[in-house]
Design a protein around this motif. Structure first.
Motif, short mmCIF file in Angstrom:
data_model
loop_
_atom_site.label_atom_id
_atom_site.label_comp_id
_atom_site.label_asym_id
_atom_site.label_seq_id
_atom_site.Cartn_x
_atom_site.Cartn_y
_atom_site.Cartn_z
N ARG A 120 -26.95 39.11 -4.46
CA ARG A 120 -27.14 40.37 -4.11
C ARG A 120 -26.47 42.21 -3.93
O ARG A 120 -26.34 43.25 -4.72
CB ARG A 120 -28.49 40.60 -3.25
N LEU A 121 -25.77 41.91 -2.54
CA LEU A 121 -24.90 43.26 -2.71
C LEU A 121 -23.76 43.57 -3.67
O LEU A 121 -23.86 44.88 -4.07
CB LEU A 121 -23.93 43.28 -1.21
N ARG A 122 -23.15 42.76 -4.49
CA ARG A 122 -22.08 42.99 -5.56
C ARG A 122 -22.56 43.72 -6.95
O ARG A 122 -22.74 44.74 -7.08
CB ARG A 122 -21.14 41.70 -5.50
N LEU A 123 -24.13 42.60 -7.20
CA LEU A 123 -25.28 42.92 -8.15
C LEU A 123 -25.38 44.50 -7.89
O LEU A 123 -25.24 44.99 -9.15
CB LEU A 123 -25.59 42.40 -8.49
N ALA A 124 -25.88 44.94 -6.49
CA ALA A 124 -25.78 46.44 -7.01
C ALA A 124 -25.29 47.53 -7.14
O ALA A 124 -25.82 48.32 -7.36
CB ALA A 124 -26.78 46.40 -5.16
N ALA A 125 -23.58 46.99 -6.48
CA ALA A 125 -22.82 47.74 -6.36
C ALA A 125 -22.11 48.11 -7.93
O ALA A 125 -22.42 49.16 -8.13
CB ALA A 125 -21.34 46.90 -5.62
N LEU A 126 -22.81 46.85 -9.21
CA LEU A 126 -22.32 46.83 -10.33
C LEU A 126 -23.23 47.92 -11.15
O LEU A 126 -23.12 48.57 -11.61
CB LEU A 126 -22.10 45.27 -10.83
N VAL A 127 -24.38 48.01 -10.16
CA VAL A 127 -25.69 48.51 -11.55
C VAL A 127 -25.83 50.31 -10.86
O VAL A 127 -25.42 50.80 -11.85
CB VAL A 127 -27.17 47.88 -10.79
N ARG A 128 -25.01 50.56 -9.85
CA ARG A 128 -24.55 51.65 -9.43
C ARG A 128 -23.24 51.80 -9.89
O ARG A 128 -23.30 53.99 -10.40
CB ARG A 128 -25.04 52.39 -8.00
N ASP A 129 -22.89 51.39 -10.48
CA ASP A 129 -21.50 51.42 -11.33
C ASP A 129 -21.81 52.18 -13.06
O ASP A 129 -20.97 52.36 -13.48
CB ASP A 129 -20.68 51.00 -10.53
N CYS A 130 -23.22 51.56 -13.57
CA CYS A 130 -22.92 51.02 -14.50
C CYS A 130 -23.59 52.67 -15.36
O CYS A 130 -24.57 53.75 -14.23
CB CYS A 130 -24.26 50.72 -15.65
N PRO A 131 -23.06 53.45 -15.73
CA PRO A 131 -23.13 55.14 -16.31
C PRO A 131 -24.56 55.63 -16.41
O PRO A 131 -24.87 56.10 -16.52
CB PRO A 131 -21.65 55.76 -16.83
N GLU A 132 -24.09 54.23 -17.57
CA GLU A 132 -26.08 54.68 -19.21
C GLU A 132 -26.63 53.11 -18.60
O GLU A 132 -25.69 52.18 -19.57
CB GLU A 132 -25.62 55.20 -19.98
N PRO A 133 -27.50 53.13 -19.47
CA PRO A 133 -29.03 53.23 -19.06
C PRO A 133 -28.78 53.24 -17.56
O PRO A 133 -28.17 53.34 -16.27
CB PRO A 133 -29.87 52.94 -19.51
N ARG A 134 -30.03 53.94 -17.10
CA ARG A 134 -29.35 54.83 -15.73
C ARG A 134 -30.55 54.10 -15.59
O ARG A 134 -31.24 53.87 -15.19
CB ARG A 134 -30.39 56.61 -15.55
N CYS A 135 -30.31 53.42 -14.03
CA CYS A 135 -30.74 52.80 -13.43
C CYS A 135 -31.09 52.40 -11.57
O CYS A 135 -30.00 53.24 -11.11
CB CYS A 135 -30.50 50.77 -13.19
N GLU A 136 -32.02 52.04 -11.59
CA GLU A 136 -31.54 51.60 -9.73
C GLU A 136 -32.21 50.41 -9.27
O GLU A 136 -33.26 50.22 -9.94
CB GLU A 136 -32.41 53.15 -9.07
N VAL A 137 -31.96 49.67 -7.90
CA VAL A 137 -32.34 48.16 -7.26
C VAL A 137 -32.95 49.13 -6.39
O VAL A 137 -33.51 49.82 -5.48
CB VAL A 137 -31.66 48.22 -6.60
#
Length: 260
Positions: free
Chosen positions: A16-33
């Motif tokens: 979960r921690l790694r996936l959350a970090a990958l989500v933050r690294d995605c420039p678009e579309p904007r996402c939040e965990v």
């Protein structure tokens, strides 16, 4: 654009921690965990009081599996999109039967996650598709990264769990599906069969050549078409690829339009 709200469901905290970090690294579309859950019961409890746009869902978890949870989510008043994120590649067919947006295998690459999130946003009508055609495909193979110009691609063929990309010089293996690749390749490529995309200007001939080998895992309709033996020859390699009945006219048109 309002950020996509995501719920990560995985029984492994580090995953979960790694996936959350990958989500933050995605420039678009904007996402939040917006939340995390370690099992299906926690996920359903979280969703009972909060909305989310998509669930990033593991398949194998203690108790209720990810597949079972995805089926239960269909009962929610507001159905979130589902993106499976799993170490097991053998549940992909079942995932898409559940109308999953995507099926990612671990370790997840940021580029693949971003593509999945873009599809989530497109499904929600909150993201404009990227330009259809791309100048090159990036292939990671055996620890090396290759940039393959689309102009050099002769065909892409699905083979069970992977896709073979063929140029005049060599073959590459991709972990993306033809469904994912087709919109990015544009009108230069023709879907000649369920399992093959071919560059229009690489189609040299169309013949009825007797029974063609069926792709492993093909459905009954595909096997029947392979038995009929229609095939297209790809230049300059001279290889023959099966052509489905419904695409015969399109292949003939491509040959007539080509200039050799």
């Amino acid at each position: 654009m309002t950020p996509l709200r995501l719920l990560i469901v995985d029984d492994e905290p580090l995953a979960r921690l790694r996936l959350a970090a990958l989500v933050r690294d995605c420039p678009e579309p904007r996402c939040e965990v917006a939340g995390e859950a370690g099992n299906a019961a926690q996920a359903l409890a979280w969703l009972a009081g909060r909305p989310c746009d998509a669930v990033l869902l593991d398949v194998q978890m203690p108790g209720t599996s990810g597949m079972e949870l995805a089926a239960e989510l269909k009962q929610l008043p507001r159905l979130p999109a589902v993106v499976f994120v799993t170490a097991h590649a053998d549940h992909a067919l079942q995932a898409f039967e559940l109308d999953a947006v995507d099926y990612l295998t671990k370790p997840v690459r940021r580029e693949r996650l971003q593509a999945a999130l873009q599809r989530v946003a497109q499904r929600l009508g909150r993201y404009q598709a990227l330009p259809a055609e791309v100048p090159a495909l990036v292939v990671t193979e055996r620890g090396k990264v290759w940039r393959v110009p689309v102009a050099e691609v002769l065909y892409l063929k699905a083979e069970l769990k992977y896709v073979t990309l063929r140029t005049a010089e060599r073959s590459y293996v991709l972990d993306e599906s033809l469904t994912e690749l087709a919109p990015r390749l544009g009108e230069r490529f023709l879907r000649i069969h369920r399992n093959a995309l071919v560059a229009r200007d690489a189609i040299r001939a169309l013949e009825r050549r007797g029974a063609m080998p069926a792709t492993p895992g093909a459905e009954a309709d595909d096997s029947a078409e392979a038995a009929e033996g229609w095939a297209a020859q790809v230049a300059p390699t001279g290889e023959w690829l099966a052509v489905s009945r419904r695409q015969l006219a399109a292949v003939r048109e491509a040959i007539e339009a080509a200039r050799w």
